[in-house]
Design an enzyme around this catalytic site. Structure first.
Site, mmCIF file in Angstrom:
data_model
loop_
_atom_site.group_PDB
_atom_site.id
_atom_site.type_symbol
_atom_site.label_atom_id
_atom_site.label_comp_id
_atom_site.label_asym_id
_atom_site.label_seq_id
_atom_site.Cartn_x
_atom_site.Cartn_y
_atom_site.Cartn_z
ATOM 1 N N ARG A 27 0.845 -1.192 0.000
ATOM 2 C CA ARG A 27 0.000 0.000 0.000
ATOM 3 C C ARG A 27 0.880 1.240 0.000
ATOM 4 O O ARG A 27 1.971 1.239 0.567
ATOM 5 C CB ARG A 27 -0.888 0.027 1.257
ATOM 6 C CG ARG A 27 -2.126 -0.855 1.149
ATOM 7 C CD ARG A 27 -3.098 -0.328 0.078
ATOM 8 N NE ARG A 27 -4.160 -1.247 -0.246
ATOM 9 C CZ ARG A 27 -4.096 -2.214 -1.166
ATOM 10 N NH1 ARG A 27 -3.000 -2.406 -1.870
ATOM 11 N NH2 ARG A 27 -5.117 -2.986 -1.413
ATOM 12 N N HIS A 75 -1.468 0.563 -10.024
ATOM 13 C CA HIS A 75 -2.111 -0.423 -9.132
ATOM 14 C C HIS A 75 -2.683 -1.605 -9.933
ATOM 15 O O HIS A 75 -3.886 -1.877 -9.891
ATOM 16 C CB HIS A 75 -3.220 0.267 -8.306
ATOM 17 C CG HIS A 75 -3.607 -0.518 -7.084
ATOM 18 N ND1 HIS A 75 -3.991 0.047 -5.912
ATOM 19 C CD2 HIS A 75 -3.674 -1.858 -6.868
ATOM 20 C CE1 HIS A 75 -4.280 -0.892 -5.024
ATOM 21 N NE2 HIS A 75 -4.096 -2.073 -5.593
HETATM 22 P P1 NDP Z 1 -2.430 -11.841 4.082
HETATM 23 O O1 NDP Z 1 -3.312 -11.240 5.093
HETATM 24 O O2 NDP Z 1 -2.687 -13.254 3.638
HETATM 25 O O3 NDP Z 1 -0.912 -11.800 4.595
HETATM 26 C C1 NDP Z 1 -0.385 -10.743 5.322
HETATM 27 C C2 NDP Z 1 1.034 -11.127 5.774
HETATM 28 O O4 NDP Z 1 1.613 -10.000 6.424
HETATM 29 C C3 NDP Z 1 1.054 -12.271 6.787
HETATM 30 O O5 NDP Z 1 2.129 -13.117 6.536
HETATM 31 C C4 NDP Z 1 1.238 -11.552 8.127
HETATM 32 O O6 NDP Z 1 1.922 -12.335 9.105
HETATM 33 C C5 NDP Z 1 2.103 -10.392 7.705
HETATM 34 N N1 NDP Z 1 2.006 -9.263 8.626
HETATM 35 C C6 NDP Z 1 0.903 -8.511 8.931
HETATM 36 N N2 NDP Z 1 1.207 -7.568 9.845
HETATM 37 C C7 NDP Z 1 2.522 -7.733 10.130
HETATM 38 C C8 NDP Z 1 3.422 -7.088 11.018
HETATM 39 N N3 NDP Z 1 3.030 -6.047 11.808
HETATM 40 N N4 NDP Z 1 4.690 -7.541 11.087
HETATM 41 C C9 NDP Z 1 5.089 -8.573 10.338
HETATM 42 N N5 NDP Z 1 4.296 -9.237 9.459
HETATM 43 C C10 NDP Z 1 3.024 -8.817 9.373
HETATM 44 O O7 NDP Z 1 -2.435 -10.870 2.832
HETATM 45 P P2 NDP Z 1 -2.246 -11.202 1.266
HETATM 46 O O8 NDP Z 1 -0.997 -11.961 1.094
HETATM 47 O O9 NDP Z 1 -3.487 -11.787 0.712
HETATM 48 O O10 NDP Z 1 -2.110 -9.724 0.678
HETATM 49 C C11 NDP Z 1 -1.124 -8.842 1.174
HETATM 50 C C12 NDP Z 1 -1.316 -7.432 0.657
HETATM 51 O O11 NDP Z 1 -0.928 -7.339 -0.722
HETATM 52 C C13 NDP Z 1 -2.763 -6.903 0.647
HETATM 53 O O12 NDP Z 1 -3.173 -6.473 1.930
HETATM 54 C C14 NDP Z 1 -2.644 -5.730 -0.329
HETATM 55 O O13 NDP Z 1 -2.257 -4.572 0.381
HETATM 56 C C15 NDP Z 1 -1.529 -6.176 -1.271
HETATM 57 N N6 NDP Z 1 -2.063 -6.494 -2.607
HETATM 58 C C16 NDP Z 1 -1.719 -5.671 -3.646
HETATM 59 C C17 NDP Z 1 -2.165 -5.901 -4.915
HETATM 60 C C18 NDP Z 1 -1.747 -5.025 -6.023
HETATM 61 O O14 NDP Z 1 -2.227 -5.203 -7.146
HETATM 62 N N7 NDP Z 1 -0.851 -4.086 -5.804
HETATM 63 C C19 NDP Z 1 -3.037 -7.043 -5.210
HETATM 64 C C20 NDP Z 1 -3.336 -7.867 -4.065
HETATM 65 C C21 NDP Z 1 -2.859 -7.581 -2.811
HETATM 66 P P3 NDP Z 1 1.275 -13.700 9.700
HETATM 67 O O15 NDP Z 1 1.192 -14.652 8.526
HETATM 68 O O16 NDP Z 1 2.242 -14.167 10.694
HETATM 69 O O17 NDP Z 1 -0.079 -13.307 10.220
HETATM 70 C C1 OXD Z 2 -6.087 -5.758 -3.486
HETATM 71 C C2 OXD Z 2 -5.445 -4.870 -4.409
HETATM 72 O O1 OXD Z 2 -6.068 -5.491 -2.303
HETATM 73 O O2 OXD Z 2 -5.760 -4.920 -5.612
HETATM 74 O O3 OXD Z 2 -6.629 -6.786 -3.935
HETATM 75 O O4 OXD Z 2 -4.600 -4.080 -4.021
#
Ligand code: NDP
Ligand code: OXD
Length: 309
Positions: free
Chosen positions: A224, A272
């Protein structure tokens, strides 16, 4: 009972059409055309405008049509019994992996640099690197991050990952929590951000963290925009602490025309699109969740409002 689509920067009509085909008996409306706000209990959202849920007194389920939910929980006040769910889909992970692999390989082989040289008809060769020489470090090992990490490792990259809890992924060095953050960053050549946006992760890409990477490291932000302190990245690029940055997400989207990122020679921008929700598979998941809601079963991909992801 009815379903309402509240979308910004995304056309809701094809979603409405597909949902109506799969749920022919249900009312599926697009905000703001709502006949009776009191009947709306299942909402599909992408970047809903601030406090719009105040117009909908009986929401029970909020389904994000993306992987993230920050656009919902940071803009609305949710009632205690409201469930928030999101899209977890292997298409999203695969598309993200392909996007990131293309950037990393392009950087290793200097493709952006040659595109710039072509514009001024400059013939100059540069040394290139191999995947064997670099460490790729991934912030966030969730449904997408873990998939990406595992695929870089399968190709033979040195891979590190950081998450809240430790992970066991073949070929990936797992780091977790604040205590291991600095060792995670250390010796990183490519830093990829795939964290969700929470209070803990906001501003995490800053002078201090990015200054701890290997010399000439490269940042890829697909998490983000609010993860990145913009003035810090500009300073680190201008002083050659970082060699470049590939940015897909921004604090303000679309990125304003006068933003300094647009013209920065070391910044690459995409609008994005790193990984776009696949409407067909997302609608199947949403329909499944809707049936679960009707039959009072547990929904899929429910997020923890306490953790914020
Ligand atoms: P998930 O919720 O499956 O995974 C989040 C990961 O981040 C987990 O491994 C979690 O740890 C870790 N995490 C969260 N908070 C912390 C912290 N404070 N310290 C350390 N690790 C942390 O999310 P997704 O993989 O599905 O998606 C991730 C992000 O990717 C989305 O939120 C979005 O912002 C972005 N995204 C962007 C897209 C784009 O087109 N640019 C498309 C899709 C997603 P744990 O596993 O231990 O809980
Ligand atoms: C999502 C993204 O969160 O597109 O899926 O960023």
């Amino acid at each position: 009972m009815s379903i309402l689509l509240i979308f910004k920067n995304k056309d809701p009509k094809p979603w409405q059409k597909m949902l109506k085909e799969k749920l022919p008996k249900e009312v599926v409306e697009i905000y703001p055309d709502v006949k009776d706000a009191a009947t709306v209990d299942f909402v599909l959202c992408w970047k809903p405008k601030k406090d719009v849920f105040k117009e909908l007194p009986n929401i029970k389920v909020v389904q994000s049509v993306g992987a993230s939910i920050d656009h919902i929980i940071h803009s609305q006040t949710l009632k205690d019994d409201c469930i928030v769910t999101r899209i977890v889909d292997e298409n999203l992970s695969q598309d993200m992996w392909e996007f990131l692999a293309a950037i990393v390989f392009g950087e290793l082989k200097n493709t952006s640099l040659y595109m710039e040289q072509q514009k001024i008809k400059k013939w100059e060769q540069h040394a290139y690197r191999s995947f064997k020489d670099v460490t790729v470090s991934i912030l966030g090992l969730g449904s997408i991050g873990a998939y990406v990490a595992q695929n870089f490792a399968k190709l033979g990259f040195k891979v590190k990952g950081w998450s809240t809890t430790g992970k066991d992924i073949l070929g990936v060095d797992s780091f977790h929590g604040k205590g291991e953050f600095k060792s995670f960053l250390n010796q990183t050549n490519f830093l990829i951000n795939l964290l969700p946006l929470t209070k803990e992760t906001q501003d995490i890409l800053n002078k201090d963290s990015l200054g701890s990477l290997a010399t000439n490291a490269f940042l890829i932000n697909v998490g983000r925009g609010e993860h990145l302190i913009e003035k810090d990245i500009l300073q680190l690029l201008d002083s050659s602490v970082l060699s470049g940055a590939f940015l897909d997400v921004f604090r303000e989207e679309p990125l304003p025309e006068n933003h300094p990122f647009w013209k920065h020679p070391k910044i690459r921008i995409t609008p994005h699109i790193a990984s776009l929700t696949n409407m067909e598979s997302a609608v199947n998941l949403i329909v499944d969740n809707y049936h679960r809601f009707l039959s009072k079963e547990e929904l899929l991909n429910v997020v923890s409002l306490k953790k914020g992801y």
